[in-house]
Design an enzyme around this catalytic site. Structure first.
Site, short mmCIF file in Angstrom:
data_model
loop_
_atom_site.label_atom_id
_atom_site.label_comp_id
_atom_site.label_asym_id
_atom_site.label_seq_id
_atom_site.Cartn_x
_atom_site.Cartn_y
_atom_site.Cartn_z
N ASN A 1 -6.08 -7.60 -3.10
CA ASN A 1 -5.73 -8.10 -1.78
C ASN A 1 -4.70 -7.28 -1.00
O ASN A 1 -4.54 -7.50 0.19
CB ASN A 1 -5.19 -9.52 -1.89
CG ASN A 1 -6.18 -10.47 -2.51
OD1 ASN A 1 -7.26 -10.68 -1.97
ND2 ASN A 1 -5.84 -11.01 -3.66
N TYR A 2 -3.97 -6.39 -1.67
CA TYR A 2 -2.87 -5.71 -0.97
C TYR A 2 -2.98 -4.20 -0.94
O TYR A 2 -2.33 -3.56 -0.12
CB TYR A 2 -1.54 -6.10 -1.61
CG TYR A 2 -1.14 -7.51 -1.27
CD1 TYR A 2 -0.60 -7.80 -0.02
CD2 TYR A 2 -1.31 -8.54 -2.17
CE1 TYR A 2 -0.24 -9.09 0.32
CE2 TYR A 2 -0.96 -9.84 -1.84
CZ TYR A 2 -0.43 -10.10 -0.61
OH TYR A 2 -0.08 -11.39 -0.27
N LEU A 3 -3.72 -3.62 -1.86
CA LEU A 3 -3.74 -2.17 -1.94
C LEU A 3 -4.95 -1.61 -1.22
O LEU A 3 -6.09 -1.90 -1.61
CB LEU A 3 -3.74 -1.75 -3.41
CG LEU A 3 -2.55 -2.30 -4.20
CD1 LEU A 3 -2.65 -1.92 -5.65
CD2 LEU A 3 -1.25 -1.81 -3.59
N SER B 1 0.82 -1.21 0.00
CA SER B 1 0.00 0.00 0.00
C SER B 1 0.86 1.26 0.00
O SER B 1 0.56 2.23 -0.70
CB SER B 1 -0.95 0.00 1.20
OG SER B 1 -2.01 -0.92 0.96
N SER C 1 -2.68 -7.91 -6.49
CA SER C 1 -2.35 -6.83 -5.56
C SER C 1 -3.53 -5.87 -5.43
O SER C 1 -3.86 -5.41 -4.34
CB SER C 1 -1.09 -6.10 -6.01
OG SER C 1 -1.17 -5.73 -7.35
#
Length: 519
Positions: free
Chosen positions: A476-478, A349, A473
């Site tokens: 799930n990640y940002l 992030s 991403s």
DNA sequence: AAGATGACTTAGAAACGAATGG
DNA sequence: CCATTCGTTTCTAAGTCATCTT
């Protein structure tokens, strides 16, 4: 040869896959054949003894034809099928949770078939059995109407467990693991958890400086365990590696993460590419995706690695005194809720936020801004090593795109010449007709130039991203609030960044993030 | 303390369906 | 209008991590 029903069904699983690479692999063939024989009658077993003497092409052709027939269906017939699917979705695809109707993620049990493990999976090709109602546990509230099992069947169990989120579950026979029916990402429950995940990652951002000085100090600890933990943590922090649990040998593909790295997975270079203390990583991670990276590290890390590798063979564990459990226990002491994976979320992030800041230019058009966003997204995907196979048609479609660009360049040149001519014409004539013609030419040139810009941007994007998977991403990640804030600040419609499904999943962020949100 | 189990998130491939362009 | 291409959706494997069991 006419087969018994059971043996025939398993044979079709193989026949269907005949043009898939799996069926060329020895492990796949052996596992399949062994499980297939178990489904045969004694007579069949007497006849069918070698897979290479079996011809599945007729079965294969049957399925190819069936697919073709389905594709050739009339519009009306296709519409009818669609409506039937929609009816199923409406009847079984939703549940009531806390009084709200919520969409279910996977509302169908998995059909039987041949197990398709990733990488060199020792169980590939094994028979995955059909799930029967007798295998399924239903979880619903005490006062709710329990779903009826199919006629003549009963559920394995009906329970009322409020501490878990799954609606139904069964045990799968290949890996002996539990499979669940759970809610869709758009649900309130999943959304809340997603939000919590990013809040933990934001808290890590606040204390990560302290954690870094702590593990730097631990690089010199007299205790080997603390040193190993400190070096591993450095990798997890700097390179966004996964924790890396021990895995049972022979049960799954041989893959590793940080804590399970072996000596054979890294090489130390006192100097490489003009940089001192370089560590070269080369290992298979989750889904057997290769991780390859050459990174300069700080001197104490390098020296510790030399120490950890001393007197060890290539197959030995690099961090032999470290487990993910002990690492996470340590992290829990450093910050409430902290585990290894939080570093990945936090790093991803922050990378997005930083890249957006560096790449976005306020004066750019929307298309250029979206390209900047995709570049920022790509930087994260590279960090997290999210890869995909280069699309099979990549070279071909790249070639067509290139020729399209060439053609467009020509068109622009022509339009320019036309415009020039029109201008001269208007100058000599000076009437309204030639004026409107001139304006028309001007608009045409503008349109063509815009198209050209768009095409060349597309080409750059395509080439840079052929092996990078952006979706993982993004999903799930940002922290979606970063993207929403960016959209608001730079006047980019959020639909350019998130499609419908993604907007549903990130509804919580769309609501709450203002243009000045900071991760 | 170690290993097993259960629940949940993260992952890439494949299938599907809509858009595009010849 | 049809074929191709490309974005979206579905599918389910493969991780992480907490808790239970031995």
């Amino acid at each position: 040869m006419n087969l018994s029903l059971a043996a025939e069904e398993v044979a079709t699983f193989y026949g269907k896959m005949l043009d898939h690479e799996y069926t060329t692999k020895e492990v796949f063939q052996n596992n399949f054949f062994s499980d297939w024989r178990k489904e045969m009658t004694a007579e069949e077993r007497k006849v069918i003894k070698h897979l290479d003497k079996c011809d599945f092409t007729e079965i294969h052709r049957y399925f190819v034809d069936r697919t073709a027939a389905r594709k050739a269906l009339s519009k009306e017939e296709k519409q009818k099928l669609k409506e039937e699917a929609e009816k199923l979705q409406q009847e079984f695809g939703y549940c009531i949770l806390d009084g709200h109707r919520e969409k279910i993620g996977n509302f169908k049990t998995e059909p039987p078939g041949l197990f398709r493990g990733r990488g060199d999976h020792p169980k590939m090709g094994m028979l995955k059995r059909r799930v029967l109602p007798e295998d399924v546990t239903i979880n619903c509230s005490r006062d709710s109407k329990v779903p009826e099992p199919p006629v003549g069947h009963r559920w394995k169990e009906v329970r009322c467990d409020r501490t878990v989120t799954w609606l139904a579950a069964w045990t799968e026979n290949v890996q002996n693991s539990i499979k669940y029916i759970m809610l869709n990402p758009s649900s309130k429950l999943k959304g809340e958890r997603d939000w919590e995940k990013y809040e933990v990652a934001r808290r890590l951002k606040g204390v990560v400086g302290e954690i870094r000085s702590q593990y730097r100090a631990d690089w010199k600890s007299p205790e080997m365990k603390a040193r190993q933990r400190a070096v591993a943590l450095y990798f997890i922090d700097k390179l966004a590696l996964r924790a890396g649990h021990e895995k049972e040998e022979g049960e799954t593909a041989d893959t590793v993460g940080c804590c399970s790295l072996r000596v054979e997975h890294i090489r130390l270079h006192p100097e490489a590419d003009g940089r001192p203390y370089v560590v070269e990583f080369d290992f298979l991670g989750k889904d057997s995706i290769r991780y390859y990276n050459k990174v300069p590290v700080e001197k104490p890390v390098y020296e510790n690695l030399q120490l950890f590798m001393e007197n060890k063979g290539p197959g030995a564990e690099l961090f032999d005194r470290l487990t993910t459990a002990s690492l996470n226990k340590h992290l829990q002491d450093l910050m409430d809720g902290l585990t290894a994976k939080v570093f990945r979320t936090c790093n991803a992030s922050l990378t997005l936020q930083g890249q957006l800041r560096a790449l976005t230019r306020a004066e750019d058009g929307v298309a250029a801004k979206v390209l900047s966003y995709n570049r920022a997204n790509r930087a994260v995907a590279v960090l997290c090593n999210h890869q995909r196979a280069t699309p099979k048609t990549f070279e071909k479609s790249m070639q067509t795109l290139r020729s399209k660009i060439e053609a467009k360049v020509k068109q622009v040149a022509e339009a320019k010449a036309e415009l020039k001519k029109a201008r001269a014409d208007h100058r000599s004539r000076g009437d309204s007709r030639s004026k409107s013609f001139l304006e028309k030419r001007g608009r045409l040139l503008e349109k063509l130039e815009e198209q050209l810009r768009r095409l060349s941007m597309q080409a750059t994007d395509k080439e840079e991203g052929k092996q990078v998977a952006l979706g993982t991403s993004k999903l799930n990640y940002l922290d979606p609030r970063i993207s929403v804030a960016w959209c608001k600040r730079f006047g980019v419609p959020v639909e350019k960044i998130y499609n419908k499904t993604q907007r549903e999943k990130f509804a919580w962020a769309l609501d709450m993030a203002g243009e000045d949100f900071e991760f």
